[in-house]
Design a protein around this motif. Structure first.
Motif, mmCIF file in Angstrom:
data_model
loop_
_atom_site.group_PDB
_atom_site.id
_atom_site.type_symbol
_atom_site.label_atom_id
_atom_site.label_comp_id
_atom_site.label_asym_id
_atom_site.label_seq_id
_atom_site.Cartn_x
_atom_site.Cartn_y
_atom_site.Cartn_z
ATOM 1 N N VAL A 1 0.825 -1.216 0.000
ATOM 2 C CA VAL A 1 0.000 0.000 0.000
ATOM 3 C C VAL A 1 0.854 1.258 0.000
ATOM 4 O O VAL A 1 0.357 2.329 -0.346
ATOM 5 C CB VAL A 1 -1.048 0.022 1.134
ATOM 6 C CG1 VAL A 1 -1.947 -1.190 1.053
ATOM 7 C CG2 VAL A 1 -0.422 0.151 2.492
ATOM 8 N N CYS A 2 2.119 1.117 0.336
ATOM 9 C CA CYS A 2 3.051 2.250 0.230
ATOM 10 C C CYS A 2 3.737 2.266 -1.133
ATOM 11 O O CYS A 2 4.720 2.993 -1.331
ATOM 12 C CB CYS A 2 4.080 2.199 1.358
ATOM 13 S SG CYS A 2 3.399 2.626 2.975
ATOM 14 N N LEU A 3 3.235 1.457 -2.048
ATOM 15 C CA LEU A 3 3.722 1.402 -3.427
ATOM 16 C C LEU A 3 5.223 1.131 -3.500
ATOM 17 O O LEU A 3 5.943 1.727 -4.288
ATOM 18 C CB LEU A 3 3.351 2.680 -4.183
ATOM 19 C CG LEU A 3 1.856 2.998 -4.243
ATOM 20 C CD1 LEU A 3 1.621 4.348 -4.902
ATOM 21 C CD2 LEU A 3 1.096 1.894 -4.958
ATOM 22 N N ASP B 1 7.568 1.932 -1.554
ATOM 23 C CA ASP B 1 8.422 2.988 -0.985
ATOM 24 C C ASP B 1 8.833 2.506 0.410
ATOM 25 O O ASP B 1 8.046 2.564 1.354
ATOM 26 C CB ASP B 1 7.643 4.299 -0.912
ATOM 27 C CG ASP B 1 8.435 5.441 -0.298
ATOM 28 O OD1 ASP B 1 9.380 5.191 0.487
ATOM 29 O OD2 ASP B 1 8.093 6.603 -0.582
ATOM 30 N N ALA C 1 8.564 5.065 3.347
ATOM 31 C CA ALA C 1 7.159 5.267 3.754
ATOM 32 C C ALA C 1 6.644 4.035 4.478
ATOM 33 O O ALA C 1 5.929 4.149 5.484
ATOM 34 C CB ALA C 1 6.289 5.584 2.539
ATOM 35 N N CYS D 1 5.088 3.806 8.198
ATOM 36 C CA CYS D 1 3.758 3.219 8.441
ATOM 37 C C CYS D 1 3.847 2.049 9.413
ATOM 38 O O CYS D 1 2.963 1.881 10.254
ATOM 39 C CB CYS D 1 3.120 2.769 7.133
ATOM 40 S SG CYS D 1 2.417 4.120 6.179
ATOM 41 N N THR E 1 -1.680 4.305 8.113
ATOM 42 C CA THR E 1 -1.446 4.784 6.753
ATOM 43 C C THR E 1 -2.015 6.176 6.549
ATOM 44 O O THR E 1 -1.515 6.928 5.718
ATOM 45 C CB THR E 1 -2.056 3.822 5.704
ATOM 46 O OG1 THR E 1 -3.450 3.693 5.943
ATOM 47 C CG2 THR E 1 -1.367 2.483 5.726
ATOM 48 N N ALA F 1 -1.279 6.924 2.434
ATOM 49 C CA ALA F 1 -1.302 5.667 1.685
ATOM 50 C C ALA F 1 -2.685 5.032 1.669
ATOM 51 O O ALA F 1 -2.854 3.966 1.094
ATOM 52 C CB ALA F 1 -0.286 4.688 2.276
ATOM 53 N N LEU G 1 -4.082 10.066 -3.463
ATOM 54 C CA LEU G 1 -3.406 8.773 -3.641
ATOM 55 C C LEU G 1 -2.812 8.659 -5.042
ATOM 56 O O LEU G 1 -1.684 8.194 -5.213
ATOM 57 C CB LEU G 1 -4.375 7.620 -3.388
ATOM 58 C CG LEU G 1 -4.844 7.425 -1.958
ATOM 59 C CD1 LEU G 1 -5.893 6.325 -1.899
ATOM 60 C CD2 LEU G 1 -3.680 7.106 -1.046
ATOM 61 N N ARG H 1 0.304 10.781 -5.472
ATOM 62 C CA ARG H 1 1.461 10.151 -4.838
ATOM 63 C C ARG H 1 2.139 9.173 -5.795
ATOM 64 O O ARG H 1 3.345 8.992 -5.776
ATOM 65 C CB ARG H 1 1.020 9.433 -3.560
ATOM 66 C CG ARG H 1 2.157 8.986 -2.693
ATOM 67 C CD ARG H 1 1.641 8.293 -1.426
ATOM 68 N NE ARG H 1 1.853 6.868 -1.590
ATOM 69 C CZ ARG H 1 0.929 5.935 -1.610
ATOM 70 N NH1 ARG H 1 -0.329 6.235 -1.439
ATOM 71 N NH2 ARG H 1 1.232 4.675 -1.778
ATOM 72 N N TRP I 1 -6.945 1.393 -0.204
ATOM 73 C CA TRP I 1 -5.628 1.837 -0.651
ATOM 74 C C TRP I 1 -5.531 1.741 -2.162
ATOM 75 O O TRP I 1 -6.337 1.107 -2.816
ATOM 76 C CB TRP I 1 -4.533 0.934 -0.100
ATOM 77 C CG TRP I 1 -4.753 0.434 1.270
ATOM 78 C CD1 TRP I 1 -4.496 1.099 2.437
ATOM 79 C CD2 TRP I 1 -5.283 -0.837 1.655
ATOM 80 N NE1 TRP I 1 -4.828 0.300 3.500
ATOM 81 C CE2 TRP I 1 -5.306 -0.890 3.052
ATOM 82 C CE3 TRP I 1 -5.730 -1.949 0.943
ATOM 83 C CZ2 TRP I 1 -5.759 -1.994 3.758
ATOM 84 C CZ3 TRP I 1 -6.188 -3.053 1.642
ATOM 85 C CH2 TRP I 1 -6.188 -3.060 3.036
#
Length: 167
Positions: A20-22, A24, A27, A31, A59, A63, A82, A85, A139
């Motif tokens: 969900v933080c893609l 990253d 991040a 989280c 999140t 996120a 979102l 981001r 997300w």
């Protein structure tokens, strides 16, 4: 109260947070720390699907999203954030998706369906989890991570669905 999660659950939650933080990692680390704090304040029996509440708190809007069922403007703003981001823009089909006439014509599920079509075309998928309340939460993940997300959700016993399948 401190809740200690089994190592398998911790590993799955870390993986979910990374998705969900893609991907990253910085991040995701932030989280994970916030999730630990939120979990410390959660009630007893915080496992399975109940893990989503502290995750949602962790999140935040960076996120994830959480919107009331009757607040389509909040959904538009949340999904825009979102998408931004991820370097994306959602095609809502109108110049101003926050225009009162557009919002009056669309409820939150309809807007999630519109957003989903645009996001999928850009290689991302909006996912929702069952809040068991009059709200929607979820997300944005990379579409190529859908199978991985489904696997993590199954291990954690989470009820999640693509946003265009949520009503």
């Amino acid at each position: 109260m401190t809740i200690v999660l089994p190592s398998e659950t911790q590993d799955a939650m870390r993986e979910l947070i990374l998705l969900v933080c893609l991907h990253d990692h910085d991040a995701a680390d932030r989280c994970w720390t916030a999730f630990g704090h939120a979990l410390a304040h959660a009630g007893p029996g915080c496992d399975g699907h109940r893990l989503l509440w502290p995750l949602s708190e962790a999140t935040g809007t960076g996120a994830g999203f959480y919107v009331e069922w009757n607040d389509p403007a909040a959904l538009v703003r949340s999904v825009r954030a979102l998408a931004a981001r991820a370097g994306l823009q959602v095609d809502w089909g109108v110049a101003d998706p926050l225009a009162p006439a557009f919002l009056a014509a669309h409820d939150v599920p309809a807007l999630m369906t519109i957003a989903q079509a645009s996001l999928r075309a850009a290689g991302h998928t909006l996912w929702c989890w069952d809040t068991q309340a009059d709200a929607f939460a979820g997300w944005l993940v990379r579409s190529r991570d859908e199978a991985r997300l489904a696997s993590v959700a199954a291990r954690l016993q989470l009820m999640i669905d693509p946003a265009d399948e949520t009503c």
